[in-house]
Structure formats: C-alpha cells, structure tokens
Design a protein around this motif. Structure first.
Motif, PDB file in Angstrom:
ATOM      1  N   CYS A 113      -0.471  -7.062 -10.956  1.00 34.04           N
ATOM      2  CA  CYS A 113       0.290  -8.254 -10.902  1.00 34.04           C
ATOM      3  C   CYS A 113       0.325  -9.140  -9.385  1.00 34.04           C
ATOM      4  CB  CYS A 113       1.899  -8.074 -11.185  1.00 34.04           C
ATOM      5  SG  CYS A 113       3.055 -10.063 -11.741  1.00 34.04           S
ATOM      6  N   GLU A 114      -0.371 -10.678  -9.968  1.00 35.00           N
ATOM      7  CA  GLU A 114      -0.225 -11.309  -8.653  1.00 35.00           C
ATOM      8  C   GLU A 114       0.538 -11.663  -8.419  1.00 35.00           C
ATOM      9  OE1 GLU A 114      -3.209 -11.901  -6.672  1.00 35.00           O
ATOM     10  OE2 GLU A 114      -4.274 -10.974  -7.941  1.00 35.00           O
ATOM     11  N   ALA A 115       0.857 -11.751  -7.061  1.00 33.53           N
ATOM     12  CA  ALA A 115       1.797 -12.909  -6.193  1.00 33.53           C
ATOM     13  C   ALA A 115       2.752 -13.873  -7.149  1.00 33.53           C
ATOM     14  CB  ALA A 115       2.426 -13.351  -4.635  1.00 33.53           C
ATOM     15  N   PHE A 116       4.182 -13.584  -7.832  1.00 30.85           N
ATOM     16  CA  PHE A 116       4.854 -14.692  -7.502  1.00 30.85           C
ATOM     17  C   PHE A 116       6.422 -15.259  -7.186  1.00 30.85           C
ATOM     18  CE2 PHE A 116       5.806 -10.797 -10.340  1.00 30.85           C
ATOM     19  CZ  PHE A 116       7.476 -10.927 -10.585  1.00 30.85           C
ATOM     20  N   GLU A 117       7.015 -16.070  -8.019  1.00 30.09           N
ATOM     21  CA  GLU A 117       8.717 -16.002  -7.390  1.00 30.09           C
ATOM     22  C   GLU A 117       9.391 -16.572  -8.181  1.00 30.09           C
ATOM     23  OE1 GLU A 117      10.431 -19.664  -4.232  1.00 30.09           O
ATOM     24  OE2 GLU A 117       8.104 -20.090  -4.699  1.00 30.09           O
ATOM     25  N   VAL A 164      15.082 -15.335  -7.711  1.00 29.97           N
ATOM     26  CA  VAL A 164      15.622 -14.737  -6.700  1.00 29.97           C
ATOM     27  C   VAL A 164      14.841 -13.800  -5.450  1.00 29.97           C
ATOM     28  CG1 VAL A 164      18.123 -14.321  -7.572  1.00 29.97           C
ATOM     29  CG2 VAL A 164      15.880 -12.675  -7.635  1.00 29.97           C
ATOM     30  N   CYS A 165      13.644 -14.191  -5.514  1.00 27.73           N
ATOM     31  CA  CYS A 165      12.332 -13.363  -4.949  1.00 27.73           C
ATOM     32  C   CYS A 165      11.386 -13.562  -5.158  1.00 27.73           C
ATOM     33  CB  CYS A 165      12.227 -11.487  -5.024  1.00 27.73           C
ATOM     34  SG  CYS A 165      11.868 -11.312  -6.937  1.00 27.73           S
ATOM     35  N   HIS A 166      11.013 -13.148  -4.443  1.00 29.42           N
ATOM     36  CA  HIS A 166       8.302 -13.132  -4.190  1.00 29.42           C
ATOM     37  C   HIS A 166       8.465 -11.445  -4.809  1.00 29.42           C
ATOM     38  CE1 HIS A 166       8.574 -16.944  -2.657  1.00 29.42           C
ATOM     39  NE2 HIS A 166       9.573 -16.285  -1.670  1.00 29.42           N
ATOM     40  N   MET A 167       7.575 -11.287  -5.701  1.00 31.30           N
ATOM     41  CA  MET A 167       7.180 -10.017  -5.523  1.00 31.30           C
ATOM     42  C   MET A 167       5.968  -9.924  -6.492  1.00 31.30           C
ATOM     43  SD  MET A 167       8.791  -7.320  -8.256  1.00 31.30           S
ATOM     44  CE  MET A 167       8.545  -8.097 -10.480  1.00 31.30           C
ATOM     45  N   ALA A 168       4.828  -8.778  -6.110  1.00 31.10           N
ATOM     46  CA  ALA A 168       3.578  -9.065  -7.083  1.00 31.10           C
ATOM     47  C   ALA A 168       3.165  -7.495  -6.814  1.00 31.10           C
ATOM     48  CB  ALA A 168       2.636  -9.341  -5.635  1.00 31.10           C
ATOM     49  N   ILE A 169       3.016  -6.576  -7.507  1.00 34.21           N
ATOM     50  CA  ILE A 169       2.832  -5.039  -7.923  1.00 34.21           C
ATOM     51  C   ILE A 169       0.963  -4.842  -8.213  1.00 34.21           C
ATOM     52  CG2 ILE A 169       2.732  -3.608  -9.525  1.00 34.21           C
ATOM     53  CD1 ILE A 169       4.160  -5.472 -11.746  1.00 34.21           C
ATOM     54  N   VAL A 170       0.542  -3.877  -7.383  1.00 31.67           N
ATOM     55  CA  VAL A 170      -0.156  -3.087  -6.870  1.00 31.67           C
ATOM     56  C   VAL A 170      -0.268  -2.082  -7.368  1.00 31.67           C
ATOM     57  CG1 VAL A 170      -0.276  -4.965  -4.321  1.00 31.67           C
ATOM     58  CG2 VAL A 170       0.576  -2.630  -3.952  1.00 31.67           C
ATOM     59  N   GLN A 171      -1.554  -0.758  -7.060  1.00 34.19           N
ATOM     60  CA  GLN A 171      -1.386  -0.102  -7.341  1.00 34.19           C
ATOM     61  C   GLN A 171      -2.469   0.551  -6.222  1.00 34.19           C
ATOM     62  OE1 GLN A 171      -3.526  -1.458 -11.645  1.00 34.19           O
ATOM     63  NE2 GLN A 171      -3.052   0.316 -12.483  1.00 34.19           N
ATOM     64  N   ASP A 172      -1.621   1.933  -5.904  1.00 32.51           N
ATOM     65  CA  ASP A 172      -2.576   3.165  -5.929  1.00 32.51           C
ATOM     66  C   ASP A 172      -3.321   3.852  -5.664  1.00 32.51           C
ATOM     67  OD1 ASP A 172      -1.249   4.974  -7.436  1.00 32.51           O
ATOM     68  OD2 ASP A 172       0.049   6.463  -5.845  1.00 32.51           O
ATOM     69  N   PRO A 173      -4.627   4.675  -5.386  1.00 39.99           N
ATOM     70  CA  PRO A 173      -5.465   4.937  -5.994  1.00 39.99           C
ATOM     71  C   PRO A 173      -5.176   6.012  -7.393  1.00 39.99           C
ATOM     72  CG  PRO A 173      -5.334   5.375  -3.420  1.00 39.99           C
ATOM     73  CD  PRO A 173      -4.283   4.900  -4.081  1.00 39.99           C
ATOM     74  N   ASP A 174      -4.198   6.068  -7.414  1.00 37.46           N
ATOM     75  CA  ASP A 174      -4.091   6.681  -8.995  1.00 37.46           C
ATOM     76  C   ASP A 174      -3.143   6.079  -9.699  1.00 37.46           C
ATOM     77  OD1 ASP A 174      -4.871   9.923  -8.897  1.00 37.46           O
ATOM     78  OD2 ASP A 174      -2.919  10.041  -6.864  1.00 37.46           O
ATOM     79  N   GLY A 175      -3.291   4.416  -9.508  1.00 38.81           N
ATOM     80  CA  GLY A 175      -3.115   4.155 -10.367  1.00 38.81           C
ATOM     81  C   GLY A 175      -1.544   3.123 -10.837  1.00 38.81           C
ATOM     82  N   ASN A 176      -0.274   4.794  -9.924  1.00 36.29           N
ATOM     83  CA  ASN A 176       0.913   4.002  -9.472  1.00 36.29           C
ATOM     84  C   ASN A 176       0.951   2.858  -9.434  1.00 36.29           C
ATOM     85  OD1 ASN A 176       1.642   6.983 -10.183  1.00 36.29           O
ATOM     86  ND2 ASN A 176       0.788   7.507  -7.973  1.00 36.29           N
ATOM     87  N   LYS A 177       2.215   2.224 -10.079  1.00 38.48           N
ATOM     88  CA  LYS A 177       2.650   0.844  -9.355  1.00 38.48           C
ATOM     89  C   LYS A 177       3.623   0.687  -8.400  1.00 38.48           C
ATOM     90  CE  LYS A 177       0.886  -1.359 -13.776  1.00 38.48           C
ATOM     91  NZ  LYS A 177       1.739  -1.412 -14.848  1.00 38.48           N
ATOM     92  N   ILE A 178       3.252   0.019  -7.448  1.00 35.68           N
ATOM     93  CA  ILE A 178       4.034  -0.115  -6.216  1.00 35.68           C
ATOM     94  C   ILE A 178       4.391  -1.998  -6.276  1.00 35.68           C
ATOM     95  CG2 ILE A 178       4.137   0.175  -3.346  1.00 35.68           C
ATOM     96  CD1 ILE A 178       4.419   2.657  -4.576  1.00 35.68           C
ATOM     97  N   MET A 179       5.752  -2.248  -6.500  1.00 39.70           N
ATOM     98  CA  MET A 179       5.747  -3.539  -6.105  1.00 39.70           C
ATOM     99  C   MET A 179       6.062  -3.685  -4.794  1.00 39.70           C
ATOM    100  SD  MET A 179       9.037  -3.459  -8.647  1.00 39.70           S
ATOM    101  CE  MET A 179       8.877  -1.088  -8.849  1.00 39.70           C
ATOM    102  N   ILE A 180       5.538  -4.511  -4.168  1.00 37.89           N
ATOM    103  CA  ILE A 180       5.780  -5.887  -3.072  1.00 37.89           C
ATOM    104  C   ILE A 180       6.570  -6.623  -3.577  1.00 37.89           C
ATOM    105  CG2 ILE A 180       4.469  -6.717  -1.273  1.00 37.89           C
ATOM    106  CD1 ILE A 180       3.517  -3.620  -1.447  1.00 37.89           C
ATOM    107  N   HIS A 181       7.964  -6.744  -2.211  1.00 39.06           N
ATOM    108  CA  HIS A 181       8.930  -7.498  -2.247  1.00 39.06           C
ATOM    109  C   HIS A 181      10.078  -8.328  -1.557  1.00 39.06           C
ATOM    110  CE1 HIS A 181      13.084  -7.563  -3.989  1.00 39.06           C
ATOM    111  NE2 HIS A 181      12.904  -8.112  -5.071  1.00 39.06           N
TER     112      HIS A 181
END
Length: 120
Positions: A91-95, A98-115
C-alpha cells in the motif's frame, strides 16, 4: 483479566539470513538478542521488542496476518529510503486524519506498516 503491555511482536520468516538483511540492512534495526541457536532474533525498538523467527514449519509467514507498525522519525525520508532499496509496497503512502502510513512487505511477504502520527 487486565493486559499490562505488549511483551513483543514476533514475525515468522523462512530464511533468517535474508530476513536479517531486510530488518537490519534496510530497516536499520539493531540486534538486541539471539536465541534458539539464531532461529529467534530480537530487536529493541523504543521500549518494545520486535522479533523475527524461523522456528517451526507450522508457524509460517503470511501477507494476510497480523502486522507490526513501525513509528518513523521522518516518514517521507523513510519512504524514500524504502523505495530506493526496492522494497515491495503493498500500500503506497497515504494520509489519514491522524497519521501518515504505508505498508511494505518483507522478503517473505509479511506486511510491515511504516507509520508517523501527526503532531497533536
């Protein structure tokens, strides 16, 4: 029952060396503990702990499971660094209000939120 705090967040991975390159090399986390002959690695993040583990064939990575949100000091800089490292964005960065957030994936596909919470 009263929950006092979150003890840690653990993320299953399939290849510890590859996962460490992502969590340490790309995200910049520093190892704070190693257990089970290196099959469980912990990273201190503020007062919390994020762990990666490859301990069982029954606990496997998923792009549909629980995700950890990492609070960034500088959101835009973090997004730029992740893109430069060719990290996959689920998920590309969005606002939000209350926050700014994007969702990236590690090499196994697990989702990590950048917040990043907005200032009060």
């Amino acid at each position: 029952m009263k929950i006092k705090e979150i003890g840690f967040v653990a993320i299953p991975v399939t290849d510890m060396e590859r996962a460490r390159k992502f969590y340490e090399g790309v995200l910049g986390l520093k190892e704070s503990g190693r257990f089970m002959e290196g099959k469980w690695i912990e990273y201190g993040v503020g007062k919390d702990t994020l762990a990666i583990a490859s301990i069982s064939d029954t606990w496997t990575p998923s792009d549909q499971g629980t995700g950890a949100a990492l609070e960034m000091e500088n959101f835009d800089e973090a997004i730029a660094e992740l893109k430069k490292a060719n990290v996959k964005f689920a998920c590309e960065a969005f606002e939000s209000p209350v926050c700014h957030m994007a969702i990236v994936q590690d090499p196994d596909g697990n989702k990590i939120m950048i917040h990043k919470l907005k200032s009060a």
